[in-house]
Write an enzyme that holds these catalytic residues in place. Structure first.
Site, PDB file in Angstrom:
ATOM      1  N   LYS A 108      16.482  54.378  32.192  1.00  0.00           N
ATOM      2  CA  LYS A 108      16.141  55.153  30.899  1.00  0.00           C
ATOM      3  C   LYS A 108      17.379  55.175  29.909  1.00  0.00           C
ATOM      4  CE  LYS A 108      12.809  58.349  32.730  1.00  0.00           C
ATOM      5  NZ  LYS A 108      12.708  59.784  33.464  1.00  0.00           N
ATOM      6  N   SER A 155      14.830  56.208  37.137  1.00  0.00           N
ATOM      7  CA  SER A 155      15.070  56.907  36.017  1.00  0.00           C
ATOM      8  C   SER A 155      16.304  56.407  35.184  1.00  0.00           C
ATOM      9  CB  SER A 155      15.022  58.312  36.002  1.00  0.00           C
ATOM     10  OG  SER A 155      13.609  58.656  36.175  1.00  0.00           O
ATOM     11  N   VAL A 204      14.731  58.731  41.011  1.00  0.00           N
ATOM     12  CA  VAL A 204      14.199  59.125  42.417  1.00  0.00           C
ATOM     13  C   VAL A 204      14.208  57.884  43.383  1.00  0.00           C
ATOM     14  CG1 VAL A 204      12.556  60.674  41.591  1.00  0.00           C
ATOM     15  CG2 VAL A 204      11.939  58.347  41.418  1.00  0.00           C
ATOM     16  N   TYR A 235       7.284  50.364  30.956  1.00  0.00           N
ATOM     17  CA  TYR A 235       8.019  51.527  31.421  1.00  0.00           C
ATOM     18  C   TYR A 235       8.195  51.379  33.126  1.00  0.00           C
ATOM     19  CZ  TYR A 235       8.964  56.114  33.080  1.00  0.00           C
ATOM     20  OH  TYR A 235       9.465  57.152  33.800  1.00  0.00           O
ATOM     21  N   TYR A 251      17.795  66.328  34.353  1.00  0.00           N
ATOM     22  CA  TYR A 251      16.633  67.312  34.274  1.00  0.00           C
ATOM     23  C   TYR A 251      17.018  68.742  34.312  1.00  0.00           C
ATOM     24  CZ  TYR A 251      14.998  62.631  34.982  1.00  0.00           C
ATOM     25  OH  TYR A 251      15.242  61.188  35.292  1.00  0.00           O
TER      26      TYR A 251
HETATM   27  O1  DON Z   1       8.238  58.059  35.902  1.00  0.00           O
HETATM   28  C1  DON Z   1       8.811  58.144  37.159  1.00  0.00           C
HETATM   29  O2  DON Z   1       8.239  59.248  37.564  1.00  0.00           O
HETATM   30  C2  DON Z   1       9.600  57.262  37.960  1.00  0.00           C
HETATM   31  N1  DON Z   1       9.399  55.887  37.553  1.00  0.00           N
HETATM   32  C3  DON Z   1      11.131  57.675  37.409  1.00  0.00           C
HETATM   33  C4  DON Z   1      11.626  59.226  37.881  1.00  0.00           C
HETATM   34  C5  DON Z   1      12.746  59.292  38.074  1.00  0.00           C
HETATM   35  O3  DON Z   1      13.576  58.450  38.682  1.00  0.00           O
HETATM   36  C6  DON Z   1      13.345  60.643  37.798  1.00  0.00           C
HETATM   37  N2  DON Z   1      14.778  60.744  38.379  1.00  0.00           N
HETATM   38  N3  DON Z   1      15.382  61.669  38.960  1.00  0.00           N
END
Ligand code: DON
Length: 304
Positions: free
Chosen positions: A67, A64, A258, A189, A240
Protein backbone atom coordinates in the site's frame (compact mmCIF):
# COMPACT_ATOMS: atom_id res chain seq x y z
CA UNK A 1 28.52 3.23 14.01
CA UNK A 2 26.41 0.59 15.78
CA UNK A 3 27.39 -3.09 15.66
CA UNK A 4 24.30 -4.14 13.70
CA UNK A 5 25.74 -7.59 13.02
CA UNK A 6 25.97 -8.39 16.74
CA UNK A 7 22.57 -6.85 17.42
CA UNK A 8 20.85 -8.97 14.74
CA UNK A 9 22.63 -12.11 15.98
CA UNK A 10 21.45 -11.43 19.54
CA UNK A 11 17.84 -10.76 18.49
CA UNK A 12 17.73 -13.87 16.30
CA UNK A 13 19.16 -16.03 19.08
CA UNK A 14 16.69 -14.60 21.61
CA UNK A 15 13.57 -14.98 19.46
CA UNK A 16 14.15 -17.93 17.16
CA UNK A 17 13.35 -20.48 19.86
CA UNK A 18 10.03 -18.72 20.66
CA UNK A 19 7.24 -21.30 20.75
CA UNK A 20 4.29 -18.87 20.56
CA UNK A 21 4.92 -17.37 17.11
CA UNK A 22 1.35 -16.16 16.47
CA UNK A 23 -1.00 -17.53 13.84
CA UNK A 24 -0.42 -17.59 10.08
CA UNK A 25 -3.15 -15.73 8.13
CA UNK A 26 -5.66 -18.17 6.69
CA UNK A 27 -8.43 -15.90 5.38
CA UNK A 28 -6.40 -15.83 2.16
CA UNK A 29 -6.20 -19.64 1.66
CA UNK A 30 -2.91 -19.56 -0.26
CA UNK A 31 -1.14 -17.86 2.70
CA UNK A 32 -2.21 -20.57 5.17
CA UNK A 33 0.39 -22.99 3.76
CA UNK A 34 3.42 -20.87 4.79
CA UNK A 35 5.76 -22.36 7.43
CA UNK A 36 5.40 -20.40 10.69
CA UNK A 37 8.98 -21.25 11.72
CA UNK A 38 10.47 -18.88 9.16
CA UNK A 39 12.18 -15.82 10.60
CA UNK A 40 14.49 -13.40 8.81
CA UNK A 41 15.83 -9.87 9.23
CA UNK A 42 17.67 -7.55 6.84
CA UNK A 43 19.05 -4.05 7.45
CA UNK A 44 20.19 -1.73 4.65
CA UNK A 45 22.15 1.30 5.91
CA UNK A 46 22.57 4.65 4.18
CA UNK A 47 26.30 4.41 4.95
CA UNK A 48 26.48 1.40 2.63
CA UNK A 49 26.78 -1.93 4.43
CA UNK A 50 23.84 -4.31 4.78
CA UNK A 51 23.25 -6.89 7.51
CA UNK A 52 21.09 -9.99 7.48
CA UNK A 53 20.21 -13.08 9.46
CA UNK A 54 17.92 -16.13 9.26
CA UNK A 55 15.47 -16.54 6.38
CA UNK A 56 16.18 -13.07 4.98
CA UNK A 57 16.51 -14.32 1.39
CA UNK A 58 13.26 -16.27 1.13
CA UNK A 59 10.43 -14.54 -0.79
CA UNK A 60 7.10 -13.93 0.97
CA UNK A 61 3.83 -12.20 0.15
CA UNK A 62 4.22 -8.51 1.03
CA UNK A 63 0.42 -7.93 1.16
CA UNK A 64 -0.41 -4.57 2.83
CA UNK A 65 3.20 -3.40 2.69
CA UNK A 66 2.43 -2.77 -1.00
CA UNK A 67 0.00 0.00 0.00
CA UNK A 68 2.96 2.32 0.63
CA UNK A 69 4.29 1.68 -2.87
CA UNK A 70 0.99 2.35 -4.65
CA UNK A 71 0.55 5.47 -2.49
CA UNK A 72 4.00 6.66 -3.62
CA UNK A 73 3.04 6.25 -7.28
CA UNK A 74 -0.32 7.98 -6.77
CA UNK A 75 1.28 10.93 -4.95
CA UNK A 76 3.72 11.32 -7.81
CA UNK A 77 0.89 11.21 -10.37
CA UNK A 78 -1.95 13.25 -8.85
CA UNK A 79 -0.31 15.15 -5.97
CA UNK A 80 -2.48 16.93 -3.43
CA UNK A 81 -5.79 16.11 -5.12
CA UNK A 82 -5.51 12.61 -3.63
CA UNK A 83 -6.43 14.01 -0.20
CA UNK A 84 -9.91 14.97 -1.42
CA UNK A 85 -10.67 11.25 -1.70
CA UNK A 86 -8.81 9.79 1.30
CA UNK A 87 -8.04 11.25 4.73
CA UNK A 88 -4.78 11.10 6.73
CA UNK A 89 -6.05 10.18 10.21
CA UNK A 90 -5.36 6.94 12.09
CA UNK A 91 -8.43 4.70 12.08
CA UNK A 92 -7.99 2.97 15.46
CA UNK A 93 -9.71 0.04 13.78
CA UNK A 94 -8.71 -3.19 12.00
CA UNK A 95 -7.39 -2.95 8.43
CA UNK A 96 -10.60 -4.30 6.90
CA UNK A 97 -13.08 -2.38 9.05
CA UNK A 98 -16.18 -1.15 7.18
CA UNK A 99 -18.60 0.74 9.43
CA UNK A 100 -16.38 3.84 9.74
CA UNK A 101 -16.32 4.06 5.95
CA UNK A 102 -20.11 4.21 5.82
CA UNK A 103 -20.28 6.65 8.72
CA UNK A 104 -17.80 8.96 7.01
CA UNK A 105 -19.56 8.93 3.64
CA UNK A 106 -17.07 6.82 1.72
CA UNK A 107 -13.92 8.79 2.58
CA UNK A 108 -11.45 6.25 4.02
CA UNK A 109 -9.58 7.34 7.14
CA UNK A 110 -6.16 6.86 5.51
CA UNK A 111 -4.50 5.23 2.48
CA UNK A 112 -2.98 2.35 4.48
CA UNK A 113 -6.23 0.65 5.53
CA UNK A 114 -7.87 -1.55 2.89
CA UNK A 115 -10.57 0.93 1.83
CA UNK A 116 -7.99 3.73 1.47
CA UNK A 117 -5.67 1.51 -0.53
CA UNK A 118 -8.59 0.55 -2.80
CA UNK A 119 -9.16 4.28 -3.54
CA UNK A 120 -5.44 4.60 -4.32
CA UNK A 121 -5.72 1.52 -6.57
CA UNK A 122 -8.64 3.23 -8.36
CA UNK A 123 -6.45 6.30 -8.95
CA UNK A 124 -3.73 4.11 -10.47
CA UNK A 125 -6.20 2.18 -12.64
CA UNK A 126 -7.34 5.58 -14.00
CA UNK A 127 -3.90 7.12 -14.40
CA UNK A 128 -1.66 4.27 -15.58
CA UNK A 129 -1.68 2.84 -19.11
CA UNK A 130 -0.98 -0.74 -17.98
CA UNK A 131 -1.58 -0.60 -14.21
CA UNK A 132 -0.19 -4.01 -13.18
CA UNK A 133 2.79 -3.89 -15.55
CA UNK A 134 3.54 -0.28 -14.60
CA UNK A 135 3.42 -1.08 -10.86
CA UNK A 136 5.77 -4.01 -11.36
CA UNK A 137 8.15 -1.84 -13.40
CA UNK A 138 8.13 0.86 -10.67
CA UNK A 139 8.89 -1.65 -7.90
CA UNK A 140 11.59 -3.44 -9.93
CA UNK A 141 13.19 -0.10 -10.70
CA UNK A 142 13.11 1.00 -7.04
CA UNK A 143 14.74 -2.26 -5.95
CA UNK A 144 16.96 -2.47 -9.06
CA UNK A 145 15.80 -6.07 -9.29
CA UNK A 146 13.94 -7.50 -12.29
CA UNK A 147 13.17 -10.77 -10.51
CA UNK A 148 10.40 -9.28 -8.31
CA UNK A 149 7.00 -10.65 -9.38
CA UNK A 150 3.35 -11.04 -8.50
CA UNK A 151 2.29 -14.44 -7.13
CA UNK A 152 -0.66 -15.28 -9.36
CA UNK A 153 -1.89 -18.08 -7.06
CA UNK A 154 -2.04 -15.69 -4.09
CA UNK A 155 -3.83 -13.04 -6.18
CA UNK A 156 -6.40 -15.55 -7.49
CA UNK A 157 -6.85 -16.98 -3.99
CA UNK A 158 -7.85 -13.53 -2.73
CA UNK A 159 -10.01 -12.76 -5.77
CA UNK A 160 -12.04 -15.85 -4.82
CA UNK A 161 -12.29 -15.10 -1.09
CA UNK A 162 -11.82 -11.33 -0.53
CA UNK A 163 -15.47 -10.65 0.22
CA UNK A 164 -14.79 -7.82 2.67
CA UNK A 165 -12.72 -6.01 0.07
CA UNK A 166 -15.57 -6.42 -2.43
CA UNK A 167 -17.87 -4.94 0.24
CA UNK A 168 -15.49 -2.01 0.79
CA UNK A 169 -15.14 -1.35 -2.95
CA UNK A 170 -18.92 -1.47 -3.43
CA UNK A 171 -19.41 0.89 -0.49
CA UNK A 172 -16.86 3.29 -2.02
CA UNK A 173 -18.66 3.02 -5.36
CA UNK A 174 -22.02 3.77 -3.72
CA UNK A 175 -20.57 7.00 -2.30
CA UNK A 176 -19.08 8.00 -5.66
CA UNK A 177 -15.49 7.46 -4.49
CA UNK A 178 -14.56 4.75 -7.00
CA UNK A 179 -14.38 5.77 -10.66
CA UNK A 180 -13.60 2.41 -12.24
CA UNK A 181 -15.29 -0.94 -12.25
CA UNK A 182 -15.14 -2.74 -8.86
CA UNK A 183 -13.72 -5.96 -10.39
CA UNK A 184 -11.04 -4.09 -12.32
CA UNK A 185 -9.88 -2.09 -9.28
CA UNK A 186 -9.84 -5.16 -7.03
CA UNK A 187 -7.97 -7.22 -9.63
CA UNK A 188 -5.25 -4.56 -9.46
CA UNK A 189 -5.43 -4.35 -5.63
CA UNK A 190 -5.19 -8.14 -5.14
CA UNK A 191 -2.22 -8.28 -7.51
CA UNK A 192 -0.36 -5.49 -5.69
CA UNK A 193 -0.91 -7.41 -2.43
CA UNK A 194 0.47 -10.59 -4.05
CA UNK A 195 3.87 -9.01 -4.76
CA UNK A 196 6.62 -11.27 -3.46
CA UNK A 197 9.90 -10.10 -2.02
CA UNK A 198 12.53 -11.31 0.40
CA UNK A 199 13.70 -9.10 3.28
CA UNK A 200 16.68 -7.76 1.29
CA UNK A 201 14.48 -6.77 -1.67
CA UNK A 202 12.02 -5.12 0.70
CA UNK A 203 14.76 -3.05 2.37
CA UNK A 204 16.06 -2.01 -1.02
CA UNK A 205 12.60 -1.09 -2.31
CA UNK A 206 11.91 1.15 0.71
CA UNK A 207 15.40 2.71 0.68
CA UNK A 208 14.11 5.88 -1.06
CA UNK A 209 11.80 6.62 1.89
CA UNK A 210 14.78 6.72 4.25
CA UNK A 211 16.98 8.53 1.73
CA UNK A 212 14.98 11.72 1.03
CA UNK A 213 13.32 10.30 -2.06
CA UNK A 214 16.39 8.80 -3.76
CA UNK A 215 16.88 5.06 -4.31
CA UNK A 216 20.23 3.39 -3.65
CA UNK A 217 21.33 4.26 -7.22
CA UNK A 218 20.65 7.95 -6.58
CA UNK A 219 17.52 8.26 -8.77
CA UNK A 220 14.85 10.59 -7.31
CA UNK A 221 11.29 9.22 -7.05
CA UNK A 222 9.53 11.77 -4.83
CA UNK A 223 10.39 15.13 -3.29
CA UNK A 224 11.23 15.61 0.40
CA UNK A 225 7.80 16.93 1.29
CA UNK A 226 6.13 13.84 -0.22
CA UNK A 227 8.58 11.58 1.63
CA UNK A 228 7.75 13.37 4.90
CA UNK A 229 4.06 12.71 4.34
CA UNK A 230 4.45 9.02 3.54
CA UNK A 231 6.67 8.43 6.57
CA UNK A 232 4.21 10.33 8.78
CA UNK A 233 1.37 8.13 7.50
CA UNK A 234 3.39 4.98 8.18
CA UNK A 235 4.05 6.17 11.73
CA UNK A 236 0.43 7.02 12.50
CA UNK A 237 -1.42 4.44 10.38
CA UNK A 238 1.01 1.67 9.32
CA UNK A 239 -0.16 -0.85 11.92
CA UNK A 240 -3.90 -0.13 12.04
CA UNK A 241 -5.24 -0.40 15.59
CA UNK A 242 -1.75 -1.26 16.77
CA UNK A 243 -0.09 1.87 15.32
CA UNK A 244 0.13 3.49 18.75
CA UNK A 245 1.72 0.37 20.18
CA UNK A 246 4.27 0.18 17.36
CA UNK A 247 5.23 3.85 17.86
CA UNK A 248 5.39 3.29 21.61
CA UNK A 249 7.56 0.19 21.47
CA UNK A 250 9.57 0.60 18.26
CA UNK A 251 9.53 4.32 17.49
CA UNK A 252 9.93 4.13 13.71
CA UNK A 253 7.64 4.67 10.73
CA UNK A 254 6.80 1.27 9.27
CA UNK A 255 4.30 -0.95 7.52
CA UNK A 256 3.15 -4.49 8.09
CA UNK A 257 1.45 -7.10 5.93
CA UNK A 258 -0.54 -10.24 6.71
CA UNK A 259 2.15 -12.27 4.93
CA UNK A 260 4.21 -11.62 8.09
CA UNK A 261 6.52 -8.96 6.68
CA UNK A 262 7.28 -5.63 8.34
CA UNK A 263 9.44 -2.83 6.97
CA UNK A 264 10.50 0.12 9.14
CA UNK A 265 13.01 2.91 8.70
CA UNK A 266 14.99 5.64 10.38
CA UNK A 267 15.32 8.57 7.94
CA UNK A 268 18.93 9.12 6.81
CA UNK A 269 20.12 6.00 8.66
CA UNK A 270 18.62 2.63 7.74
CA UNK A 271 15.76 0.49 6.49
CA UNK A 272 14.99 -2.73 8.38
CA UNK A 273 12.81 -5.59 7.10
CA UNK A 274 11.61 -8.55 9.14
CA UNK A 275 9.64 -11.62 8.15
CA UNK A 276 7.93 -14.11 10.44
CA UNK A 277 4.55 -15.40 9.15
CA UNK A 278 2.79 -15.85 12.51
CA UNK A 279 0.54 -12.88 13.30
CA UNK A 280 -0.67 -11.41 16.56
CA UNK A 281 -4.34 -10.67 17.20
CA UNK A 282 -4.13 -7.33 15.35
CA UNK A 283 -2.78 -8.97 12.17
CA UNK A 284 0.83 -7.86 12.55
CA UNK A 285 3.82 -10.25 12.65
CA UNK A 286 4.35 -11.31 16.26
CA UNK A 287 8.08 -11.98 16.11
CA UNK A 288 8.62 -9.09 13.71
CA UNK A 289 7.15 -6.61 16.20
CA UNK A 290 9.28 -8.06 19.00
CA UNK A 291 12.43 -8.07 16.85
CA UNK A 292 11.95 -4.42 15.93
CA UNK A 293 11.35 -3.39 19.53
CA UNK A 294 14.58 -5.13 20.52
CA UNK A 295 16.44 -3.60 17.55
CA UNK A 296 15.62 0.02 18.44
CA UNK A 297 16.17 -0.69 22.15
CA UNK A 298 19.57 -2.33 21.68
CA UNK A 299 20.80 0.14 19.03
CA UNK A 300 19.22 3.17 20.79
CA UNK A 301 18.18 4.31 17.31
CA UNK A 302 14.61 5.50 16.75
CA UNK A 303 13.01 8.75 15.61
CA UNK A 304 12.61 9.68 19.25
O1 DON B 1 -6.74 -6.91 1.56
C1 DON B 1 -6.35 -7.73 2.39
O2 DON B 1 -7.04 -8.10 3.33
C2 DON B 1 -4.94 -8.28 2.21
N1 DON B 1 -4.63 -8.43 0.82
C3 DON B 1 -3.92 -7.38 2.83
C4 DON B 1 -4.16 -7.10 4.30
C5 DON B 1 -2.94 -6.84 5.09
O3 DON B 1 -1.85 -7.21 4.74
C6 DON B 1 -3.13 -6.19 6.41
N2 DON B 1 -1.88 -6.07 7.11
N3 DON B 1 -1.49 -6.26 8.18
Amino acid sequence: MQDFKAILAAIHAELNSEVDRGIVASYIPELATVDSNKFGIHVATMEGPSYCIGDWNQPFSIQSVSKVLTLSIAMGLVGESLWKRVDVEPSGNPFNHLSLLELESGIPRNPLINSGAIVVADVLVSELKNPKEDLLAYVRDLANDQSIRFNEEVAQSEIRTGFKNFAAANLLKSFGNLNNDVDEVLDFYFHQCSLEMNCAQLSKTFYFLANRGKCSRGKTYLNESQIKRINALMLSCGFYDEAGEFGFKVGLPGKSGVGGGIVALLPNHFVISTWSPGLNIKGNSKLGMEALERFTTKSKLSIF
